[in-house]
Write a protein that holds these residues in place. Structure first.
Motif, short mmCIF file in Angstrom:
data_model
loop_
_atom_site.label_atom_id
_atom_site.label_comp_id
_atom_site.label_asym_id
_atom_site.label_seq_id
_atom_site.Cartn_x
_atom_site.Cartn_y
_atom_site.Cartn_z
N LYS A 383 21.14 -58.37 114.47
CA LYS A 383 20.56 -59.78 114.55
C LYS A 383 20.88 -60.43 115.95
CE LYS A 383 19.28 -59.61 110.25
NZ LYS A 383 20.13 -60.60 109.14
N HIS A 384 20.06 -61.16 116.44
CA HIS A 384 20.28 -61.42 117.65
C HIS A 384 20.06 -63.18 117.60
CE1 HIS A 384 20.28 -57.67 119.71
NE2 HIS A 384 19.47 -57.44 119.00
N ALA A 385 20.73 -63.88 118.54
CA ALA A 385 20.81 -65.24 118.50
C ALA A 385 19.78 -66.07 119.30
CB ALA A 385 21.93 -65.95 118.84
N THR A 386 19.13 -67.07 118.78
CA THR A 386 18.31 -68.08 119.58
C THR A 386 18.89 -69.27 119.82
OG1 THR A 386 16.24 -66.88 118.62
CG2 THR A 386 15.98 -69.21 119.72
N GLU A 387 18.87 -69.69 121.05
CA GLU A 387 19.31 -71.10 121.32
C GLU A 387 18.39 -72.13 121.83
OE1 GLU A 387 22.68 -73.31 124.38
OE2 GLU A 387 22.50 -71.09 124.06
N ILE A 388 18.33 -73.08 121.18
CA ILE A 388 17.14 -74.15 121.50
C ILE A 388 17.96 -75.61 121.77
CG2 ILE A 388 15.11 -75.46 120.67
CD1 ILE A 388 14.75 -73.25 118.90
N GLY A 389 17.63 -76.02 123.12
CA GLY A 389 18.60 -77.00 123.56
C GLY A 389 18.21 -78.37 123.24
N ALA A 390 18.97 -79.32 123.36
CA ALA A 390 18.91 -80.76 123.08
C ALA A 390 17.47 -81.17 123.64
CB ALA A 390 19.81 -81.55 123.30
N ASP A 391 16.66 -82.10 122.84
CA ASP A 391 15.45 -82.76 123.28
C ASP A 391 14.52 -81.98 123.59
OD1 ASP A 391 16.77 -85.72 123.01
OD2 ASP A 391 18.08 -85.01 124.67
N PRO A 403 17.53 -61.74 121.72
CA PRO A 403 18.09 -63.09 122.32
C PRO A 403 17.66 -63.69 123.14
CG PRO A 403 19.19 -61.07 123.31
CD PRO A 403 17.95 -60.57 122.23
N VAL A 404 17.55 -65.23 123.10
CA VAL A 404 16.69 -65.80 124.12
C VAL A 404 17.13 -67.41 124.01
CG1 VAL A 404 14.72 -66.66 122.63
CG2 VAL A 404 14.28 -66.49 124.96
N ARG A 405 16.97 -68.05 125.31
CA ARG A 405 17.55 -69.56 125.08
C ARG A 405 16.38 -70.23 125.90
NH1 ARG A 405 19.31 -73.08 129.10
NH2 ARG A 405 20.90 -74.62 128.32
N VAL A 406 16.14 -71.37 125.06
CA VAL A 406 15.32 -72.37 125.55
C VAL A 406 16.14 -73.69 125.90
CG1 VAL A 406 13.37 -73.95 124.93
CG2 VAL A 406 13.30 -71.53 123.99
#
Length: 455
Positions: A383-391, A403-406
């Motif tokens: 399992k891999h994590a996704t991060e979605i930033g504030a606003d 895994p990815v970060r927005v």
């Protein structure tokens, strides 16, 4: 010569009340390989209810189990456990615990009779300790006495228990029925148990025969009458469903008494550990699994399923939402219809309003998740994590491949497949280039129709 005696050796043993719980049943009538007392009520094994309630009343608890019931022994811990190797009846089961009766009063309860409240247990113990009562028992007056054993009394004392099959028409007309739970002094209990016989059609030792032994000893036997819903036994799937209904009624009543609005109480299903803070509102047809805490002011709309999640305060959930274990929904966040969250943190004020799956994700405050968005969190092994930033703003029909970060304040265009990190404040487009072919739709459709005509 020293003639002093140690006070600890000369003083009588402490008189401790003991609850003996018979839990060796195999659940044969349930057609199950699971021990009967491990079948759940509101998400909790039925034996757990009796253990928790008895612990509020009795000084000690002893559980009688069958051989190979390691799961029952684990559930009973840290209480003492004894094994009934040969299942020769309820009287025989109680005998297995004689060595740990101790001194004081002993009550014998049944693991498949789990809904007895602490108040009723206290009443049983109090009755045993007053009015020179040698033996106290629990009885009920069910709406349908059916084939329960009848409690025959005279001048307020129990004179005998008669099984329905052996009862006369006059005795069958008696409304007071035996629940099987007994309480007596430990020494008396041992003597009466040792005196019962297995001279019956089943060749078993029945705990109920202790009543006759007490009466024969000239001791006063008295009944404590308790509600039918507390004393119903569970021997079949149908009776398990009836007990579940009783537990749900108690849980709903407690939730409403604690300040929760249940719009249609009979359609809401709770777990024994569900926490609903005051000023929460739960609409019809909502199901709570284990491990849910809903904070003040949150509203759960119809047809939602919540399990292993913390929600709110002042959040809006559903309708038709599913919150799976590991989910934490922040203050004033919004989870709309046909949205599923698993192991996901949704920040304060964030919104996932419809048709979305977020798994193993962290969503920042005030982020907006467009319709049709999914996080691809599983590669078949990990399992891999996704991060979605504030606003941030995730466009409709976005696919976020973990895994990815927005980043914060970032935007993804509708229909994008995001496979690389998106910096703070950036816009990401991950679409295939669109090409329009003039007239191609008509020729393509004509070709298909010709193939259909040719079979």
């Amino acid at each position: 010569m020293n003639t002093k005696t140690d006070p600890a050796l000369s003083s009588p043993p402490a008189r401790l009340s003991t609850a003996v719980i018979l839990a060796a049943g195999r659940g044969t009538r349930m057609k199950s390989e699971r021990p009967k007392v491990m079948h759940p009520l509101a998400g909790r094994p039925m034996l757990r209810y009796l253990l928790d309630n008895a612990a509020q009343v009795f000084d000690r608890i002893v559980v009688v189990i069958g051989p190979g019931m390691d799961d029952v022994a684990a559930l009973a811990a840290p209480h003492a456990v004894v094994v009934q190797h040969d299942r020769l009846g309820t009287g025989h089961a109680a005998r297995q615990a004689e060595s740990v009766f101790g001194y004081g009063d002993v009550a014998v309860l049944y693991g498949d009779n789990p809904l007895i409240t602490p108040g009723t247990m206290r009443a049983l113990l109090a009755q045993r300790r007053c009015d020179d009562t040698g033996l106290a028992l629990l009885a009920m007056e069910p709406a349908d006495p059916a084939k329960y054993g009848r409690v025959v009394t005279h001048d307020g004392q129990v004179v005998r228990i008669v099984e329905w099959a052996d009862a006369t028409p006059a005795e069958r007309a008696i409304g007071l029925c035996n629940a099987g739970v007994l309480c007596a002094d430990a020494a008396d209990f041992r003597r009466w148990l040792d005196g019962i016989s297995n001279d019956n059609a089943q060749g078993e030792y029945y705990l109920g025969d202790v009543v006759a032994r007490a009466v024969a000893d000239g001791r006063h036997v008295r009944a404590v009458v308790a509600p039918e819903d507390e004393l119903r036994g569970i021997n079949s799937r149908a009776e398990l469903a009836q007990a579940e209904a009783c537990v749900q009624a108690r849980l709903r009543q407690a939730a409403m008494a604690g300040g929760t609005t249940l719009v249609a109480p009979d359609t809401v299903f709770l777990c024994a550990d569900t926490v609903l803070e005051p000023d929460t509102v739960v609409h019809p047809h909502v199901v709570f699994g284990p491990g849910v805490h809903v904070r003040r002011g949150t509203e759960i709309h119809a047809f939602s399923h919540v399990e292993g999640a913390v929600v709110g305060p002042d959040a809006q959930i559903g309708p038709y939402a599913r919150l799976r274990p590991g989910t934490d929904v922040g203050a004033q966040a919004r989870v709309g219809n046909f949205v599923e969250l698993k192991a996901t943190t949704l920040g304060a004020g964030a919104k996932a309003s419809h048709l979305t799956y977020l798994g193993n994700a962290t969503v920042g405050a005030r982020a907006n998740i467009g319709a049709g968005t999914i996080t691809c969190n599983y590669d078949g092994v990990f399992k891999h994590a996704t991060e979605i930033g504030a606003d941030s703003f995730i466009g409709s029909d976005s696919v976020l491949v973990a895994p990815v970060r927005v980043g914060a304040r970032a935007l993804t265009a509708a229909g994008s497949v995001i496979t690389h990190d998106v910096p703070d404040g950036a816009m990401a487009l991950g679409r295939a280039r669109q090409a329009n072919r003039a007239g191609h739709a008509d020729t393509f459709r004509d070709r298909l129709k010709k193939k259909k005509e040719q079979g």
